[in-house]
Design a protein around this motif. Structure first.
Motif, PDB file in Angstrom:
ATOM      1  N   LYS A  83      28.990 147.629   4.804  1.00  0.00           N
ATOM      2  CA  LYS A  83      30.145 146.754   5.064  1.00  0.00           C
ATOM      3  C   LYS A  83      30.499 146.784   6.542  1.00  0.00           C
ATOM      4  O   LYS A  83      30.414 147.833   7.196  1.00  0.00           O
ATOM      5  CB  LYS A  83      31.347 147.194   4.233  1.00  0.00           C
ATOM      6  N   ALA A  84      30.924 145.614   7.030  1.00  0.00           N
ATOM      7  CA  ALA A  84      31.340 145.486   8.430  1.00  0.00           C
ATOM      8  C   ALA A  84      32.702 144.788   8.478  1.00  0.00           C
ATOM      9  O   ALA A  84      32.953 143.846   7.715  1.00  0.00           O
ATOM     10  CB  ALA A  84      30.311 144.692   9.232  1.00  0.00           C
ATOM     11  N   THR A  85      33.571 145.253   9.360  1.00  0.00           N
ATOM     12  CA  THR A  85      34.927 144.684   9.495  1.00  0.00           C
ATOM     13  C   THR A  85      35.052 143.968  10.839  1.00  0.00           C
ATOM     14  O   THR A  85      34.604 144.486  11.872  1.00  0.00           O
ATOM     15  CB  THR A  85      35.982 145.796   9.413  1.00  0.00           C
ATOM     16  N   TYR A  86      35.640 142.771  10.795  1.00  0.00           N
ATOM     17  CA  TYR A  86      35.886 142.043  12.051  1.00  0.00           C
ATOM     18  C   TYR A  86      37.210 141.287  11.949  1.00  0.00           C
ATOM     19  O   TYR A  86      37.761 141.084  10.875  1.00  0.00           O
ATOM     20  CB  TYR A  86      34.722 141.103  12.376  1.00  0.00           C
ATOM     21  N   TRP A  87      37.729 140.899  13.119  1.00  0.00           N
ATOM     22  CA  TRP A  87      38.974 140.128  13.228  1.00  0.00           C
ATOM     23  C   TRP A  87      38.658 138.798  13.900  1.00  0.00           C
ATOM     24  O   TRP A  87      37.894 138.756  14.881  1.00  0.00           O
ATOM     25  CB  TRP A  87      40.014 140.882  14.071  1.00  0.00           C
ATOM     26  N   TYR A  88      39.233 137.740  13.364  1.00  0.00           N
ATOM     27  CA  TYR A  88      38.979 136.412  13.947  1.00  0.00           C
ATOM     28  C   TYR A  88      40.314 135.686  14.127  1.00  0.00           C
ATOM     29  O   TYR A  88      41.208 135.775  13.288  1.00  0.00           O
ATOM     30  CB  TYR A  88      38.041 135.598  13.065  1.00  0.00           C
ATOM     31  N   PRO A  89      40.477 134.914  15.217  1.00  0.00           N
ATOM     32  CA  PRO A  89      41.726 134.193  15.433  1.00  0.00           C
ATOM     33  C   PRO A  89      41.707 132.750  14.943  1.00  0.00           C
ATOM     34  O   PRO A  89      42.755 132.185  14.631  1.00  0.00           O
ATOM     35  CB  PRO A  89      41.873 134.218  16.962  1.00  0.00           C
ATOM     36  N   ILE A  90      40.528 132.151  14.911  1.00  0.00           N
ATOM     37  CA  ILE A  90      40.456 130.715  14.614  1.00  0.00           C
ATOM     38  C   ILE A  90      39.539 130.454  13.427  1.00  0.00           C
ATOM     39  O   ILE A  90      39.983 129.971  12.379  1.00  0.00           O
ATOM     40  CB  ILE A  90      39.971 129.933  15.860  1.00  0.00           C
ATOM     41  N   ASP A  91      38.259 130.766  13.602  1.00  0.00           N
ATOM     42  CA  ASP A  91      37.246 130.428  12.592  1.00  0.00           C
ATOM     43  C   ASP A  91      36.609 131.724  12.091  1.00  0.00           C
ATOM     44  O   ASP A  91      36.198 132.582  12.881  1.00  0.00           O
ATOM     45  CB  ASP A  91      36.189 129.521  13.216  1.00  0.00           C
ATOM     46  N   LYS A  92      36.527 131.854  10.769  1.00  0.00           N
ATOM     47  CA  LYS A  92      35.926 133.055  10.193  1.00  0.00           C
ATOM     48  C   LYS A  92      34.398 133.012  10.186  1.00  0.00           C
ATOM     49  O   LYS A  92      33.745 133.978   9.831  1.00  0.00           O
ATOM     50  CB  LYS A  92      36.443 133.271   8.777  1.00  0.00           C
ATOM     51  N   GLN A  93      33.831 131.872  10.570  1.00  0.00           N
ATOM     52  CA  GLN A  93      32.367 131.790  10.614  1.00  0.00           C
ATOM     53  C   GLN A  93      31.814 132.748  11.680  1.00  0.00           C
ATOM     54  O   GLN A  93      32.386 132.852  12.776  1.00  0.00           O
ATOM     55  CB  GLN A  93      31.940 130.353  10.923  1.00  0.00           C
ATOM     56  N   PHE A  94      30.740 133.430  11.382  1.00  0.00           N
ATOM     57  CA  PHE A  94      30.120 134.329  12.351  1.00  0.00           C
ATOM     58  C   PHE A  94      28.609 134.069  12.379  1.00  0.00           C
ATOM     59  O   PHE A  94      28.049 133.436  11.486  1.00  0.00           O
ATOM     60  CB  PHE A  94      30.419 135.797  12.029  1.00  0.00           C
ATOM     61  N   SER A  95      27.979 134.592  13.423  1.00  0.00           N
ATOM     62  CA  SER A  95      26.543 134.378  13.618  1.00  0.00           C
ATOM     63  C   SER A  95      25.847 135.736  13.693  1.00  0.00           C
ATOM     64  O   SER A  95      26.380 136.693  14.265  1.00  0.00           O
ATOM     65  CB  SER A  95      26.312 133.577  14.906  1.00  0.00           C
ATOM     66  N   TYR A  96      24.643 135.803  13.113  1.00  0.00           N
ATOM     67  CA  TYR A  96      23.880 137.051  13.129  1.00  0.00           C
ATOM     68  C   TYR A  96      22.383 136.732  13.058  1.00  0.00           C
ATOM     69  O   TYR A  96      21.981 135.617  12.717  1.00  0.00           O
ATOM     70  CB  TYR A  96      24.260 137.943  11.948  1.00  0.00           C
ATOM     71  N   TYR A  97      21.589 137.725  13.389  1.00  0.00           N
ATOM     72  CA  TYR A  97      20.142 137.631  13.133  1.00  0.00           C
ATOM     73  C   TYR A  97      19.657 138.979  12.587  1.00  0.00           C
ATOM     74  O   TYR A  97      20.338 140.021  12.773  1.00  0.00           O
ATOM     75  CB  TYR A  97      19.366 137.221  14.391  1.00  0.00           C
ATOM     76  N   ALA A 138      15.706 133.844  13.338  1.00  0.00           N
ATOM     77  CA  ALA A 138      16.562 133.042  14.222  1.00  0.00           C
ATOM     78  C   ALA A 138      18.028 133.314  13.874  1.00  0.00           C
ATOM     79  O   ALA A 138      18.344 133.730  12.757  1.00  0.00           O
ATOM     80  CB  ALA A 138      16.245 131.565  14.061  1.00  0.00           C
ATOM     81  N   PRO A 139      18.967 133.088  14.827  1.00  0.00           N
ATOM     82  CA  PRO A 139      20.394 133.281  14.525  1.00  0.00           C
ATOM     83  C   PRO A 139      20.838 132.399  13.354  1.00  0.00           C
ATOM     84  O   PRO A 139      20.433 131.237  13.237  1.00  0.00           O
ATOM     85  CB  PRO A 139      21.091 132.870  15.824  1.00  0.00           C
ATOM     86  N   MET A 140      21.611 132.959  12.481  1.00  0.00           N
ATOM     87  CA  MET A 140      22.105 132.259  11.296  1.00  0.00           C
ATOM     88  C   MET A 140      23.629 132.296  11.284  1.00  0.00           C
ATOM     89  O   MET A 140      24.233 133.315  11.655  1.00  0.00           O
ATOM     90  CB  MET A 140      21.540 132.908  10.027  1.00  0.00           C
ATOM     91  N   ASN A 141      24.259 131.178  10.870  1.00  0.00           N
ATOM     92  CA  ASN A 141      25.715 131.068  10.782  1.00  0.00           C
ATOM     93  C   ASN A 141      26.143 131.091   9.322  1.00  0.00           C
ATOM     94  O   ASN A 141      25.483 130.479   8.463  1.00  0.00           O
ATOM     95  CB  ASN A 141      26.208 129.767  11.430  1.00  0.00           C
ATOM     96  N   THR A 142      27.234 131.752   9.050  1.00  0.00           N
ATOM     97  CA  THR A 142      27.728 131.811   7.665  1.00  0.00           C
ATOM     98  C   THR A 142      29.217 132.108   7.652  1.00  0.00           C
ATOM     99  O   THR A 142      29.763 132.668   8.621  1.00  0.00           O
ATOM    100  CB  THR A 142      26.983 132.886   6.869  1.00  0.00           C
ATOM    101  N   ARG A 143      29.887 131.708   6.567  1.00  0.00           N
ATOM    102  CA  ARG A 143      31.285 132.064   6.305  1.00  0.00           C
ATOM    103  C   ARG A 143      31.390 132.943   5.066  1.00  0.00           C
ATOM    104  O   ARG A 143      32.493 133.247   4.617  1.00  0.00           O
ATOM    105  CB  ARG A 143      32.142 130.807   6.117  1.00  0.00           C
TER     106      ARG A 143
END
Length: 593
Positions: free
Chosen positions: A551-565, A579-584
């Motif tokens: 599990k990973a915890t993060y804080w977002y101010p606008i959009d909860k979408q994040f990018s990872y590879y 390749a980098p992938m975007n997901t919510r």
């Protein structure tokens, strides 16, 4: 309320306007149609002032009180005539209840003067008219002439009256109604609805009913009128044998009869069905009562003039007060100076709002130039602000100065939410933006975990719109949590409250059928960018056969979408990077490549 068409003409009191009440025939409303000079125990309420020396063409002033109260003789005549017309009844007379009004009066050769009369009782109005030399002489020349008056007056009054808006009646033809029923039976239509307005229109088109507009307005009968007629029709038909409600009929419907052939035996409706309806309402009316002022010439002849000496100086006391916070927040002092032509200025320094300065002003006779004041403002860390001169009226006894209306100042208090993720943020840099004339101190405020609050002062030497102020907040994350980013927000009054982040937990897991035979580990890297600012507790994660999810915890101010590879580490050393992938999604499942 008086009736719109219930005006009473009285032969013995022609100067009295009388209306009868719309609902109570023993109540009458009255007003005089002849404005009259008011009287008290001391006589006529009139004062004529003349100056010993005319000033700028002004010879004096005429002050008087007028009303619309009929004289005693006229009122007695009105009561007697109304009582004769209403024998054996106890009558009540009331003044007309005006709802608004104004009075205009003018002396020949002059402009009109306006006043607001009392709307109750005698409708008294107080008038003051400045007189030129010619007007004053004309008033005195007309003292003994009762045939004409140099002053005219107009009462402009509004009232509410009750009158019919529209009226309808219905004439019912029972023989045509019988024919209409026969047609219904021949069509096997056994039910008649009294809840539908279409039934009313069908009866009218078939000639069963005839609608007459009593006041010829051309308006269609309202729904309520049509519904009332249908209810009246039902109340007459229900007692008849064939029109009694049957159990098979629904609510509001009549079962005409199961044997349509027997309808011809329905007994004749002997009662004529007529429906009358009248709708009344309140309308606004105006009354203009115009003419000469009764009793004016007698009053001018009976009351002597008052002479006012214009050669004497007019001395008055002016109390000056200055209202501000003072104490350097931001104003230190205000220097008020009162000036008049050819005279030394009178000055006073204010350092608190409790001080009152009483100053004596002398207005010379015939002087056209008056007094004016300036208020120079002094600040602790800023240059003084001189102000333009403002005139002081001759009838002014208090001068209240509000220095804050001459400049702009606001202290903004900045703070953060209690659950702010300081473990991921190193600093927050706050800067205010606004109109060019605003100066902000400090230019940038830095908030830290050990100093999470602060303030910024905004100042301008003139009035500016503080609604145009915005806040730029630059967040600098701790190492590894992300890259610096900027958020722009608006202050809430004097407060800047920072609470832009939402906390979110994401689970990364290997698929249930993941083949670990050739892959030792899965590396996950979070990609951060300025377009999508986020704060991550850790941006690099590892999955293995022994740890297939994390599990990973993060804080977002606008959009909860994040990018990872993801990087798949193979046993043969031939690692593979996606390749980098975007997901919510909050649950990210990784499958074998």
């Amino acid at each position: 309320m008086l009736g719109d068409d219930l005006k009473i003409d009285l032969e013995s009191a022609r100067s009295v306007l009388v209306y009868q009440d719309a609902s109570f025939p023993t109540i009458f409303y009255y007003a005089s149609t002849r404005p009259t000079l008011a009287r008290s125990d001391a006589g006529y309420q009139l004062t004529l002032v003349h100056y010993d020396k005319p000033v700028n063409g002004n010879a004096g002033m005429l002050s008087l009180v007028v009303n619309l109260q009929p004289d005693d003789t006229e009122m007695d005549n009105a009561r007697k005539e109304l009582q004769e017309r209403n024998q054996d009844k106890v009558l009540e007379l009331r003044p007309i209840p005006w709802i608004s009004g104004k009075v205009a009066t003018a002396v020949i050769g002059g402009n009109p003067v306006f006043s607001t009369p009392s709307l109750l009782g005698e409708n008294t109005a107080v008038l003051s008219i400045g007189l030129t030399v010619d007007q004053y002489l004309m008033l005195r020349a007309k003292e003994n002439n009762t045939a004409a008056s140099p002053i005219s007056i107009v009462y402009d009054l509004s009232y509410e009256a009750f009158r019919p808006k529209f009226s309808f009646s219905v004439q019912f033809d029972e023989s045509k109604f019988r024919d209409w029923i026969q047609k219904k039976c021949s069509a096997n239509f056994l039910f008649i609805s009294v809840e539908k307005l279409e039934t009313f229109e069908e009866l009218r088109q078939s000639g069963v009913i005839r609608v007459v507009s009593e006041n010829l307005t051309g308006e269609a009968p309202p729904d309520g009128f049509r519904e009332a007629f249908l209810r009246s029709l039902k109340s007459i038909l229900v007692p008849l044998p064939r029109f009694a409600p049957a159990p098979e009929a629904g609510s509001g419907n009549w079962l005409v009869g199961f044997d349509c052939g027997a309808v011809r035996d329905v007994q004749n409706i002997s009662k004529r069905l007529d429906t009358n309806m009248q709708v009344s309402g309140v309308v606004a009316r105006k009354a203009f009562i115009q003419g000469a002022i009764a009793g004016l010439n007698e009053a001018l002849a009976s009351r002597p003039d008052i002479e006012l000496t214009t050669g004497a100086s007019f001395t008055r006391t002016l109390t000056v007060r200055c209202h501000d916070a003072f104490g350097g927040s931001p104003l230190d002092a205000a220097n008020v100076a009162i000036r008049c032509a050819n005279a030394n200025p009178l000055t006073r320094e204010f350092k608190d709002s409790a001080t009152e300065w009483a100053v004596t002003l002398v207005d010379p006779p015939g002087s056209g130039s008056g007094y004016a004041y300036t208020c120079d403002l002094y600040f602790r860390e800023r240059a003084a602000i001189p102000t333009a001169a403002v005139s002081i009226s001759r009838d002014q006894t208090y001068l209240d100065i509000v220095p804050s209306a001459l400049y702009t100042y606001r202290r903004y208090a900045a703070s953060v939410a209690d659950d702010f993720p300081w473990k991921l943020v190193k600093t927050i840099g706050l800067a205010l933006r606004g109109p060019d004339s605003l100066v902000f101190q400090p230019g940038q405020l830095t908030l830290k975990p050990d100093t999470p609050t602060g303030s910024i002062k905004a100042f301008a030497p003139s009035r500016v719109d503080l609604d145009a102020v915005s806040v730029s907040a630059t967040y600098t994350p701790v190492a590894g949590a992300g890259t610096p980013f900027e958020l722009v927000l608006l202050p809430a009054g004097t407060s800047i409250f920072l609470n832009p982040f939402s906390r979110r937990v994401v689970t990364f897991r290997a698929a249930a059928d993941f083949d670990w035979a050739s892959i030792t580990q899965i590396g996950i890297a979070i990609v951060v960018s300025d377009d999508s600012p986020q704060l991550w507790e850790t941006r690099k994660l590892l999955l293995s056969r022994d740890t297939p999810q994390i599990k990973a915890t993060y804080w977002y101010p606008i959009d909860k979408q994040f990018s990872y590879y993801a990087v798949f580490f193979r046993k043969n050393g031939k690692d593979m990077k996606t390749a980098p992938m975007n997901t919510r999604q909050s649950d990210v499942i990784l499958s074998a490549p």
